[in-house]
Design a protein around this motif. Structure first.
Motif, PDB file in Angstrom:
ATOM      1  N   LYS A 121       0.843  -1.200   0.000  1.00 41.57           N
ATOM      2  CA  LYS A 121       0.000   0.000   0.000  1.00 41.57           C
ATOM      3  C   LYS A 121       0.880   1.253   0.000  1.00 41.57           C
ATOM      4  CE  LYS A 121      -3.852   2.281   2.211  1.00 41.57           C
ATOM      5  NZ  LYS A 121      -4.824   2.303   3.291  1.00 41.57           N
ATOM      6  N   ARG A 139       2.122   1.906  -3.416  1.00 37.49           N
ATOM      7  CA  ARG A 139       1.076   2.516  -4.259  1.00 37.49           C
ATOM      8  C   ARG A 139       0.947   4.010  -3.955  1.00 37.49           C
ATOM      9  NH1 ARG A 139      -1.617  -2.631  -3.616  1.00 37.49           N
ATOM     10  NH2 ARG A 139      -2.517  -2.012  -1.632  1.00 37.49           N
ATOM     11  N   TYR A 195      -7.558  -6.491  -2.766  1.00 33.14           N
ATOM     12  CA  TYR A 195      -6.220  -6.907  -3.144  1.00 33.14           C
ATOM     13  C   TYR A 195      -5.881  -8.228  -2.453  1.00 33.14           C
ATOM     14  CZ  TYR A 195      -5.273  -2.326  -5.176  1.00 33.14           C
ATOM     15  OH  TYR A 195      -5.308  -1.207  -5.956  1.00 33.14           O
ATOM     16  N   GLU A 250      -3.398 -10.724  -0.827  1.00 33.80           N
ATOM     17  CA  GLU A 250      -2.123 -10.606  -0.113  1.00 33.80           C
ATOM     18  C   GLU A 250      -1.408 -11.946  -0.148  1.00 33.80           C
ATOM     19  OE1 GLU A 250      -2.790  -9.109   3.810  1.00 33.80           O
ATOM     20  OE2 GLU A 250      -2.057  -7.154   3.181  1.00 33.80           O
ATOM     21  N   SER A 280      -0.883 -17.988  -1.788  1.00 34.25           N
ATOM     22  CA  SER A 280      -1.763 -16.875  -2.111  1.00 34.25           C
ATOM     23  C   SER A 280      -3.073 -17.031  -1.377  1.00 34.25           C
ATOM     24  CB  SER A 280      -2.019 -16.829  -3.614  1.00 34.25           C
ATOM     25  OG  SER A 280      -0.812 -16.558  -4.256  1.00 34.25           O
ATOM     26  N   THR A 281      -3.490 -16.014  -0.750  1.00 28.45           N
ATOM     27  CA  THR A 281      -4.760 -16.061  -0.047  1.00 28.45           C
ATOM     28  C   THR A 281      -5.605 -14.878  -0.472  1.00 28.45           C
ATOM     29  OG1 THR A 281      -3.913 -14.760   1.772  1.00 28.45           O
ATOM     30  CG2 THR A 281      -3.759 -17.144   2.002  1.00 28.45           C
ATOM     31  N   ASN A 282      -6.864 -15.117  -0.528  1.00 31.01           N
ATOM     32  CA  ASN A 282      -7.776 -13.994  -0.729  1.00 31.01           C
ATOM     33  C   ASN A 282      -8.611 -13.944   0.526  1.00 31.01           C
ATOM     34  OD1 ASN A 282      -9.033 -11.892  -1.854  1.00 31.01           O
ATOM     35  ND2 ASN A 282      -9.665 -12.967  -3.722  1.00 31.01           N
ATOM     36  N   LYS A 283      -7.918 -13.594   1.602  1.00 33.86           N
ATOM     37  CA  LYS A 283      -8.504 -13.743   2.927  1.00 33.86           C
ATOM     38  C   LYS A 283      -9.761 -12.892   3.067  1.00 33.86           C
ATOM     39  CE  LYS A 283      -4.652 -12.548   4.800  1.00 33.86           C
ATOM     40  NZ  LYS A 283      -3.608 -12.247   5.775  1.00 33.86           N
ATOM     41  N   VAL A 289      -7.612  -6.791   2.139  1.00 27.06           N
ATOM     42  CA  VAL A 289      -7.032  -5.469   2.361  1.00 27.06           C
ATOM     43  C   VAL A 289      -7.842  -4.461   1.566  1.00 27.06           C
ATOM     44  CG1 VAL A 289      -4.641  -5.854   2.987  1.00 27.06           C
ATOM     45  CG2 VAL A 289      -5.339  -6.134   0.628  1.00 27.06           C
ATOM     46  N   SER A 290      -8.043  -3.357   2.148  1.00 24.94           N
ATOM     47  CA  SER A 290      -8.807  -2.332   1.454  1.00 24.94           C
ATOM     48  C   SER A 290      -7.993  -1.763   0.312  1.00 24.94           C
ATOM     49  CB  SER A 290      -9.180  -1.214   2.412  1.00 24.94           C
ATOM     50  OG  SER A 290      -8.009  -0.673   2.950  1.00 24.94           O
ATOM     51  N   HIS A 291      -8.662  -1.172  -0.600  1.00 25.78           N
ATOM     52  CA  HIS A 291      -7.963  -0.562  -1.725  1.00 25.78           C
ATOM     53  C   HIS A 291      -7.159   0.617  -1.265  1.00 25.78           C
ATOM     54  CE1 HIS A 291     -11.031  -2.492  -4.584  1.00 25.78           C
ATOM     55  NE2 HIS A 291      -9.894  -3.150  -4.597  1.00 25.78           N
ATOM     56  N   GLY A 292      -5.997   0.772  -1.831  1.00 26.71           N
ATOM     57  CA  GLY A 292      -5.192   1.942  -1.506  1.00 26.71           C
ATOM     58  C   GLY A 292      -4.382   2.338  -2.685  1.00 26.71           C
TER      59      GLY A 292
END
Lengths: 785, 70
Positions: free
Chosen positions: A34, A37, A504, A506, B60-63, B67-70
């Motif tokens: 982040k 970015r 996103y 992670e 790889s995880t898409n937990k 995470v929020s967009h940034g």
């Protein structure tokens, strides 16, 4: 393998060490993308601002009316905003984006502290915002690339060293990869050296704050921000260009080389051509660069030995620089076919090529004979722009096009648009540079041309200005193209961002922590027999284990970098500060009067040094045009020095007494009416804004604190009274010459500025005062004790 | 005696030469150190940028917390 070397063995141990730990439990971590970015967005947005301001001031040079007589839009105030935005906002944010991305991956660790990362980001943006506000307001230290005033200087020190440096070093310490990759060395050098440069070039007395504390009198927000450097004249010049040159070296070169060594292999999908060469490149640059600063001051009042030293080391710099360029380009071996279709590689190839061109041209310009032609001309401006637009700009765009889609976890919106950006940017850059090279060389040749009678062929400076206007228009077109390219990039990144996933993803990484008791590098053993002790010691040294140990110890490594740059700095700077005879003082040179000092500060605030030099070099064509060459002793009260680095307008070192007060008054009102063809902006506000008389006492007191022998003028109110008397005298003389009534002008800024200009360069021809003259700078500094 | 006096009385003519010699000595030492580094180690070091995801395990995880967009 029984015959393997120690180091081969060590490397295998490293791998098996990790494998062992993996059975016992690995550490998991997630990279902080982040923050990358955030810096990426800041890079492109501030880049557009920097290029836009550049285009505005380029238009003003071709068409001066584009300043509209508005003080906040005048060239002298906007030019520092352009340079600071390009260097610290555009290139700075690009460096941070690249460093935050690559450091985490090279260290196999998240940044040390998310809080420090955020403080670094927002602190840096706040500093840029402060610059964007204060510079158009005329709040400046008046030193190129170090214009920001003392409160912002303090903020830079905290954000750079504590937030950024602390966070970076913390990440290195908690890393999970034993070896520090060469890119990280370049980052270490950047952080260490920029800190040293910034601190030593920004030692000042905050005049406004001291005045406020001493008297309780608040003399306005602008004066509160005012400071005077502790160095004066020649010493200030040497310190400033030691800073200025090395800011180019360690803010615009070393971090970008680090980025090159990381991102080019990534984009080309192959390792750097020669890692060994990269190590030699690093140490050679770090050691040599720091010596080269005085080449900015050839033929000035700086001692000859100092400029020769700067020249020799500048020429030596060519070799490691080209080593780096070749290393970068050859990294693409076997991948050249991809350059034709991949805009990222295109940006990198042209970026590195411009690095090679700039670092060839830099040493060339440092050679005294070449410098005598190029200095003060637009040639220098072309050189700088080939570096910043070509090297820094294109490396940044290449990096962003590679990095941003990965950070947004999607494909780049349009490769075609990126390719268009590349071509528009390249054409714009070439147009800009070729036009300004031509302008610079034309300018230099016209200044020095004389006819068969030994007279100057172009005695009127304006002739050498009007000749360049067509080239200035070409520059505008080139700049607009480059700006357009950057806007395309912003659009491309925005559209890519819009295609990002809803959340996103992670990636969790696992790696073994570094063992606290790493024994991969047992001490070298002597391979010799029957030798004396020093023979064994020498053999151990020659095995080179010591350097490999350095490469794993970031704190010690930083100290060694500091030592390397300190040697050059001390050898260069100390004699200048400690040998009295280097600045022989002149008995007739006296401190500025309080009003002249106030006028000088207006000269600085308006950024007059961006167009006018105050340094006549010992050349026939210069002394013929401007008068006797400048002497070091003439500048001992100049804080800061105002020698300048270019002559868009003529030199002003001996301006005093050349023209009437009325000429100056009318010239500030409308330069083109007095000098047809002049491209100097109008300064109507100087004719209406009042002099800040209450602040004058504070200005005099601060200079007295720094050793200027002001005598009784430091008594309460004495300086202000003296200034009002001199202002009334000049206003009366102006009225006598046919100017406006003195009632209308006696308290206006233009009077203080005229007082200063009429003083310039005149002391040399005056009688020494009857009282015992101050004969050395040292005595001057003790005169008020 | 002040430091200024001491430095003022020093013979500084050889100063730039001392600087040059210091650099050449440092340069020679660094080059020697580099040349003595084993090839396997150099290769390992040179490949570090290409090994962001090698030598370490990744998943790889898409937990759900994401995470929020940034």
């Amino acid at each position: 393998m029984p015959n393997q070397t120690h180091s081969e063995h060590n490397w295998r141990i490293t791998v098996s060490d990790q494998a062992q730990v993996s059975r016992d439990g690995l550490e998991s971590f997630v990279y902080d993308d982040k923050i990358v970015r955030m810096f990426g967005w800041a890079t492109i947005i501030w880049g557009i601002v920097a290029f836009l301001v550049g285009v505005i001031i380029a238009i003003q040079m071709a068409f001066p009316a584009a300043g509209f007589g508005i003080e906040f839009l005048s060239f002298g105030r906007l030019r520092p905003l352009h340079t600071n935005a390009a260097i610290f906002a555009f290139a700075g944010n690009a460096v941070f984006a690249g460093i935050y991305y690559s450091t985490q991956r090279l260290c196999k660790a998240r940044m040390f502290s998310d809080l420090l990362s955020r403080l670094h980001f927002w602190g840096w943006q706040l500093i840029i915002l402060s610059a964007a506000i204060t510079l158009p307001l005329g709040i400046t230290q008046g030193k190129e690339y170090a214009e920001l005033e003392w409160p912002i200087d303090l903020a830079i020190a905290v954000v750079w060293l504590v937030f950024f440096g602390g966070n970076f070093l913390g990440t290195l310490i908690k890393r999970r990869e034993r070896h520090l990759y060469v890119a990280l060395w370049f980052y270490i050098a950047t952080i260490v050296v920029v800190t040293v440069l910034h601190v030593f070039n920004n030692i000042w007395i905050p005049a406004g704050l001291v005045h406020l504390i001493k008297t309780g009198e608040f003399a306005g927000p602008t004066f509160l921000m005012k400071s005077y450097p502790v160095y004066a004249g020649v010493q200030d010049a040497l310190m400033q260009w030691w800073y200025g040159h090395n800011a180019v070296a360690f803010f615009l070169t070393t971090p970008f080389l680090g980025l090159m060594y990381y991102f080019m292999p990534k984009a080309a999908e192959r390792p750097v051509f020669s890692y060994k060469l990269s190590i030699i490149h690093f140490w050679s640059l770090v050691f040599i660069y720091i010596w080269a600063g005085p080449h900015h001051l050839h033929y000035t009042a700086l001692p000859e030995w100092a400029t020769t030293l700067g020249m020799v080391f500048s020429v030596m710099l060519w070799m490691p620089s080209w080593g780096g360029m070749i290393n970068g380009l050859l990294t693409l071996r076997g991948a050249w076919d991809r350059v034709a279709r991949d805009p990222i590689l295109k940006f990198f190839v042209v970026g590195v090529t411009f690095y090679g061109m700039s670092t060839f041209e830099g040493p060339l310009l440092s050679i005294k004979a070449v410098n005598s032609l190029s200095h003060y001309t637009d040639w220098t401006i072309a050189h700088v722009h080939s570096g910043v637009l070509g090297w820094n700009g294109f490396m940044t765009f290449g990096m962003l096009y590679w990095m941003m889609p990965r950070l947004f976890q999607t494909k780049l919106y349009s490769t075609k648009l990126a390719t268009t950006h590349f071509w528009i940017g390249t054409i714009g850059m070439v147009l800009y540079i070729l036009a300004i090279y031509t302008a610079g060389i034309t300018q230099g040749l016209m200044w020095r041309a004389w006819d068969e009678t030994g007279r100057l062929a172009y005695p009127d400076f304006i002739e050498t200005v009007t000749k360049l206007i067509p080239f200035y228009w070409i520059r505008v077109v080139g700049g607009l193209l480059y700006l357009t390219g950057a806007i395309l990039a912003l659009y491309n990144f925005y559209m890519t961002w819009r295609n990002r996933p809803e959340r996103y993803e992670e990636t969790v990484h696992y790696a073994a922590p570094l063992s606290a008791n790493y024994d991969g590098d047992p001490p070298a053993k002597s391979r010799l027999t029957a030798n004396a002790g020093f023979g064994h010691a020498g053999d151990k040294f020659l095995q080179g284990n010591w350097h490999r140990k350095w490469e794993r110890r970031p704190v010690r490594f930083s100290i060694y970098v500091l030592v390397a740059v300190s040697i050059g700095s001390l050898i260069e700077l100390l004699p200048m500060f400690l040998v009295s005879s280097n600045v022989p003082t002149i008995a007739s040179v006296q401190p500025y009067t309080p009003l002249e000092l106030a006028g000088r500060d207006i000269y600085i605030a308006e950024g007059c040094y961006n167009c006018h030099s105050q340094m006549i070099r010992p050349f026939y064509w210069e002394t013929k045009r401007y008068g006797d060459y400048s002497k070091p002793g003439e500048f001992i009260y100049d804080r800061p020095f105002q020698w300048g680095s270019r002559r868009i307008g003529p030199d002003l070192a001996r301006e005093g007494g050349r023209k009437s007060h009325l000429w100056h008054y009318e010239h500030f009102k409308s330069p083109a009416d007095v000098s047809p063809g002049s491209i100097m902006p109008r300064y109507p506000w100087l004719l209406s804004k009042p002099i800040n008389f209450p602040a004058i006492q504070g200005r005099v007191d601060a200079n007295a604190m720094l050793g200027v022998p002001y005598g009784d003028l430091v008594l309460d109110g004495a300086a202000e009274e003296h200034a009002q008397f001199q202002a009334a005298t000049i206003a009366a003389e102006l009225e006598e010459q046919g100017g406006p009534s003195m009632d209308q002008t006696a308290d206006k800024q233009v009077i203080a500025l005229i007082a200063y200009l009429q003083r310039l360069g005149t002391d040399l021809y005056k009688e020494a005062p009857a009282t015992k003259p101050v004969t050395t700078q040292e005595e001057a500094s003790h005169a008020t004790d | 005696m002040r430091l200024t006096d001491i430095v003022s009385n020093m013979d500084l003519d050889t100063y730039p030469i001392i600087g040059l010699v210091l650099f050449l000595v440092a340069f020679a030492i660094i080059v020697w150190g580099v040349l003595k580094t084993p090839k396997s180690m150099i290769q390992h070091q040179a490949h570090l940028p290409l090994e962001d995801d090698f030598g370490i395990q990744t998943e790889s995880t898409n937990k759900s917390k994401g995470v929020s967009h940034g």
